[in-house]
Enzyme design. Structure first.
Site: not given
Ligand code: NAP
Ligand code: GDD
Length: 327
Positions: A9, A12, A58, A81, A83-84, A125, A127, A149, A153
């Site tokens: 929660i 993001q 947790d 939740a 490690q994202s 995801s 990913e 990661y 997933k």
């Molecule tokens: P985020 O901002 O990194 O949030 C991750 C959350 O997980 C935080 O609230 C964190 O709590 C909690 N968490 C981590 N370890 C935990 C543990 N051991 N016990 C309880 N809570 C824990 O991620 P998000 O972008 O909101 O993404 C939400 C979910 O969607 C994740 O599973 C992510 O992998 C997945 N997802 C995200 C995207 C994207 O583009 N955003 C796309 C596809 C899938 P703390 O605040 O305590 O660290």
């Molecule tokens: N973070 C980051 N930082 N990424 C960079 C950078 C940099 O300085 N420069 C280039 N990139 C490129 C990465 O190599 C990657 O190809 C792309 O930008 C996106 O990186 P992120 O924004 O870190 O996201 P992600 O695609 O690796 O992962 C996110 O999206 C997934 C869904 O496809 C995360 O939100 C994951 O949790 C999620 O599952």
């Protein structure tokens, strides 16, 4: 009154989902883990809301999950939740697997033990598609994860399907492509770039160092995507979906859009730094959203350009008002 339990929660998506569910009239319970310094900035605006509750626990501690479910008795569980951050998953692969893979199993087991009628959502995801086998990616596209990661997933995704098929549980998995917002963490590339563009515009930074500018992503807006999660748990039958925009941009195009929003040329400010390259890259992701349109009546409401403009404006506001990035 229906109750929802959200893990993640403080993240993001968890924060936007809490906003949405409270607006829908639900009672919302969010799992919070103990930290030396609280990271509640995304949900501070909900403090004091009469239908908003936080519970300690947790994802790695199944007793804390079962106790929470026994006390709350929710109708919905959203397991967000994880490690994202992908690069950290190479630095700490075991810790990432514990939370992002085994954590899903813990949550599913807690649901199975407490109340098999709970409707369960798993945050899968794009990913998982990694080194993509076909374009665009759809539900039937084979997985080829490229990081600890991504592999974690895949475990959570299949475990969710396995619990649905083994125990007749209402368990759904949303394969969400990248989604961003004003609440995105600073380590992710969109927010790193919009924060830099705002600071460079105001003379507080000179440049930003990035890795692979050629990577392409299907980037959507997080508030649109939590709406898809909610729709998934309100279907008649549990069904998985790909949630995306169906359009992609490169990191270079992201830089161009963010710097243009502040009337600057990204080429004058973006530096390449090999430290931000990954051991294995996901070069391209593009989702097929036809099923989400048909089954959920869902489509994205916010374009990539609109989202980047919103993010840059929010960061300019923070810089102009001396507000920290995490506010
Ligand atoms: P985020 O901002 O990194 O949030 C991750 C959350 O997980 C935080 O609230 C964190 O709590 C909690 N968490 C981590 N370890 C935990 C543990 N051991 N016990 C309880 N809570 C824990 O991620 P998000 O972008 O909101 O993404 C939400 C979910 O969607 C994740 O599973 C992510 O992998 C997945 N997802 C995200 C995207 C994207 O583009 N955003 C796309 C596809 C899938 P703390 O605040 O305590 O660290
Ligand atoms: N973070 C980051 N930082 N990424 C960079 C950078 C940099 O300085 N420069 C280039 N990139 C490129 C990465 O190599 C990657 O190809 C792309 O930008 C996106 O990186 P992120 O924004 O870190 O996201 P992600 O695609 O690796 O992962 C996110 O999206 C997934 C869904 O496809 C995360 O939100 C994951 O949790 C999620 O599952």
């Amino acid at each position: 009154m229906d109750k929802a339990f959200i893990t993640g929660i403080t993240g993001q998506d968890g924060s936007y989902l809490a906003d949405l569910l409270l607006a829908e009239g639900l009672e919302v319970h969010g799992l919070i883990r103990r930290k030396a310094s609280a990271s509640n900035w995304r949900i501070n605006h909900l403090a004091g809301h009469e239908r908003m509750h936080l519970v300690n626990g947790d994802l790695l501690d199944v007793s804390s999950l079962t106790r929470s479910l026994q006390e709350i008795r929710p109708k919905y569980v959203f397991n967000l939740a994880a490690q994202s951050f992908v690069p950290f998953s190479w630095e700490a692969p075991e810790a990432t697997s514990s939370v992002t893979a085994i954590g899903v199993l813990n949550m599913l087991e807690a649901v199975r033990m407490v109340d098999k009628d709970i409707r369960f959502y798993q945050a899968s995801s794009s990913e998982m598609f990694g080194k993509v086998r076909e374009t665009p990616q759809q539900l039937t596209t084979p997985f080829y994860p490229r990081s600890p990661y991504g592999v974690s997933k895949v475990f959570g995704h299949w475990m969710t399907i396995n619990y649905r098929e083994s125990y007749d549980m209402f368990a759904c998995s949303g394969i969400l492509f990248n989604h961003e917002s004003e609440r995105r963490g600073l380590e992710f590339v969109t927010r790193k770039v919009t924060w830099a563009a705002a600071n460079i515009k105001r003379g507080k930074m000179d440049s930003v160092s990035l890795g692979n500018l050629d990577a392409k992503r299907d980037w959507g807006y997080a508030p649109d995507y939590v709406d898809a999660m909610w729709r998934m748990l309100n279907q008649d039958e549990p069904q998985d979906y790909v949630i995306a925009t169906g359009e992609q941009s490169s990191v270079q195009e992201l830089c161009q859009a963010a710097f243009e929003a502040v009337d600057l040329n990204y080429e004058d400010h973006v530096k390449l730094d090999p430290r931000f390259l990954r051991p294995a890259e996901v070069n391209t992701l593009l989702g097929d959203i036809s099923e989400a349109g048909k089954g959920l009546d869902w489509k994205p409401q916010t374009s990539f350009a609109q989202m980047i403009t919103k993010m840059v404006e929010a960061d300019l506001h923070r810089v102009d008002n001396n507000i920290s990035w995490e506010t």
